[in-house]
Scaffold this active site. Sequence first.
Site, short mmCIF file in Angstrom:
data_model
loop_
_atom_site.label_atom_id
_atom_site.label_comp_id
_atom_site.label_asym_id
_atom_site.label_seq_id
_atom_site.Cartn_x
_atom_site.Cartn_y
_atom_site.Cartn_z
N ASP A 61 -14.75 -55.58 28.86
CA ASP A 61 -14.69 -54.53 30.37
C ASP A 61 -13.92 -53.49 29.70
OD1 ASP A 61 -14.38 -53.65 33.05
OD2 ASP A 61 -15.00 -55.64 33.42
N VAL A 66 -9.39 -65.12 37.03
CA VAL A 66 -9.95 -65.76 38.14
C VAL A 66 -11.51 -66.17 38.01
CG1 VAL A 66 -10.58 -65.56 40.56
CG2 VAL A 66 -8.41 -64.24 39.61
N SER A 75 -16.30 -64.59 36.88
CA SER A 75 -14.86 -64.71 36.70
C SER A 75 -14.64 -63.46 36.31
CB SER A 75 -14.70 -65.74 35.52
OG SER A 75 -15.09 -65.44 34.36
N LYS A 76 -13.32 -62.90 35.83
CA LYS A 76 -12.60 -61.74 35.68
C LYS A 76 -11.50 -61.83 35.28
CE LYS A 76 -14.77 -57.82 35.25
NZ LYS A 76 -16.25 -57.49 34.74
N GLY A 77 -10.77 -61.08 34.33
CA GLY A 77 -9.59 -61.07 33.70
C GLY A 77 -8.95 -59.61 33.82
#
Length: 946
Positions: free
Chosen positions: A559, A457, A508-510
């Site tokens: 992360d 996202v 953003s991040k996955g």
Amino acid sequence: MKSLDEIAQGGCLAPAVLQQIEEKILSNGNFTRERVRYELEWFCRELHLNRYYFTTTPPDLIAKHIESLRAAEIIAENSGETPDLQLASEQPNQAIYLVAAVADAIDEVERRIELKYPFCRLQSYRTRGKANETPFRLYFVSRPQFASLAAGETLNFEKAGDEQFIKLSPESTLHRYRQAWEAVRSKEAPYIDISDAEDETRIMVALKQDASKRFLYDFSHVLDTYDLHTTRKYVEPFADGKIAFSFYLDQIADQEMLHSLKRDLGAVVIMPSSKLSSLFLQRVFSAQEALYAIVVGHFANQFLTSDSEEFQSISRALEGKPEMKGLLGKLKTKLVKDTYTDSRITQTILKFPDIARLSFQQFRIWFSPESTNGDPDEISRKITEQITKGISWEVERRIMDSFLKFNKLVLKTNFFKSDKACLAFRLDASLLDPIDYPERPFGVFYLIGKEFRGFHVRFKDVARGGVRLVRSRTEEIFDINSDFIFDENYNLASTQQLKNKDIPEGGSKGTILLHLDSQDKAESAFKNYIDGLLDLLMVPSPEIVDLSGKEEILFLGPDEGTAELMNWACLWAKERGFAYWKPFTTGKSPSLGGVPHDKYGMTTQGINEYVAGVLSELGLKEEEVTKVQTGGPDGDLGSNEIKITKDRTIAVVDGSGVVYDPHGLDRKELLRLADARQMVRQFDRSYLSPTGFLVLVEDRDVVLPDETRVPNGEDFRNRFHLLPFVKADLFVPCGGRPRSINIGNWDQLLDDRGKPRFKAIVEGANLFITQDARLRLEEAGVLLIKDASANKGGVTSSSLEVLASLALTDDEYRSLMMVQDGVVGDFRSEYVNQIIRKIRSNARLEFLALMTERKRSKIPCSVLSDQLSHKINTLADAILKSDLSSDKKLVRAVVADYCPDILVSTVGIDAILKRVPAIYIAAILAKHLASTYVYVKGFHAGEIDF
């Protein structure tokens, strides 16, 4: 008794070879010569085995096969079974099976082979039985024997293959397998090749071992959907974990069928375990249709909601009552998740397969790159009519309507790409309900593979953020993670958007949720996830229909669980030819020009600046401060928090347990663990005072020094920060699951007089505390700095790593940023130092702005932090929409001020403006102007003044 010459006539073996086989069997003393001759004739002539078997199998091994089959036949006869029905001879290192060539028998034996003899060599032939002309299937299984590698020797094809296979196979066969082996080593997607072989069609598939689970069994089911069967099949494993399958069929002239067959093979390779796969196994769906149904089923589980006017009315009535609104939100979530469970969604799709099949037809019309007949609007009408007339329960209606919704929300997908490591979908962000997700992202990627499902996202076109692996220790935890994986992803990205206020990239991040049966497949899942993203970033592509028509650039970072894979992702993007491979991942090793957060403590640098400010506000000296820390010495934040601080830490909590000492944990012992990146389980108990303790997650029925009994170490670890005896001046969460402190438990951080057990909290871990809980804690008197402010140091470091990658040519990047032979150049050293200074400067500026406004307005810092981020981001958006970017003099000045001095002096501002993409330069202009203006002028500076 026939002579060997007679048996040799019309067969594949010369009399001399037959004699060698016969003598070998006779030497074992188990059978008479007459019986051996009979078995030789049956095996070498009447079975009609393919010539390839006899040319590649040594005579001694043929003798073993014949003898094993006869022994199995005797056992079957004595047990009263029909010999032609099934014969099996199983030994530790080899096995032989003869079964009727019917689907059920083949299914059973191939499941057995894959279970009992995984990663073994296999030859299988369609033959005749003894009693009649009914086709039979013969399987020869053996464990591979690989050559030893000398020290320092590089693995090549000849050493990777089974020694007998390399020695006896024709050069043409070795050439094909070498090509397949090299192909699967150089990409994440499976290698699939269909070619002609004289009067046969040959299908070769090469996979990594992780992806080969159930493939032999699934391949047979793919052929069943086309009413095809193999004449022979082979499996060859390799020493490096690759495995190649070869299947031969009667020649197929229908090219359209072959193309569809290739896609179905690609589908079964990446199909995750699911009850919906029964639609494929029972031959109701093709492999592609079943995979599509699985994709939409998980989509429905994540995004179906049940808002109502009644809920909205209750929510409005509870304004000003965060505990009650929190409870209402939990009730709503429970209602939704209990209604739209994976199980119910699966049962509904199984109940209405025709609707799912129709939806796939529409999906194929829109996204298959080949012309497909059909009217998608007419299909929509048919589906709507079937749902309206055929489904009476609203829950089932909404589930099946998800198929139409999904199709309309997809903007591009690699579903019809011939070689893919996982499925990837770029979704229109309008799918998100604004009540549940008040801030609409710029883009959403949805990915699903054999080992995982996940999302990415982002809130701006140019965005950067980490990719997180989510593991589940138990089925119960997996169910929870599965229900909320998108919510976790969205919230992480939203927090990232708030903290990215100082840098050009939006947030953003996955997330990658490992399937329950793939908890040990983290690396494979990550690599497939990255490959799927690259499929959709590297467009235009002849195999991908792109309805968005826009270039997209993602910058990814480390992360939880992915830090060690950033190097691979960068190099893989380069291997695939992605234009932005250098900045594709941050946190890379120095040898690739990266600036690892953990090595330099980049995130901790910002946290520490906030801690210094907080202690100054409270009038405390760091050396005298007591502190509790979650996130242990094995992690980035936890280890650097120990290294960079001088406080009196009384407790550290990590994945292994809790170490606690009210008199202060030994600083040298903590530093030893931090330097070695070891968990607290390695803490030397001899350094604990009589009132200290170490409780591990696996401990049961532990008695603490105060005689408190701990029944379960893991539960004790999870709740430790909430226990009444845990008190300190400062609490710094550097790790832990989201929502560890929430509206339902925040008051457990108060003592029996209602006073906070911590004077200050600096939230280093993302989402450790929910916003409503933060507000309650601040009302109670805690000085709290939320995550979006406290831990933004890491994103600043990553952003400047991206900038260097964009501004330097490949040669400059190699000489200036990459550490070669352990030598750190002057440019790199100074660039890293300037990053650290920028992190601390930004943290100091924001802290001063927050404290100034807090004292003036009495508004909690948790609210002010969001207001500050929104103000900067809103002003930046306005700048982007303005014509300021056309002012070349202004752009030049702002970019020069933003970039580290060493970069400007080395490369020159003209080169930076030329090399860095225009969209990124525009983002620098907007964000740097906006953040500088707001920090200097304060919260109430107006856009008109600007």
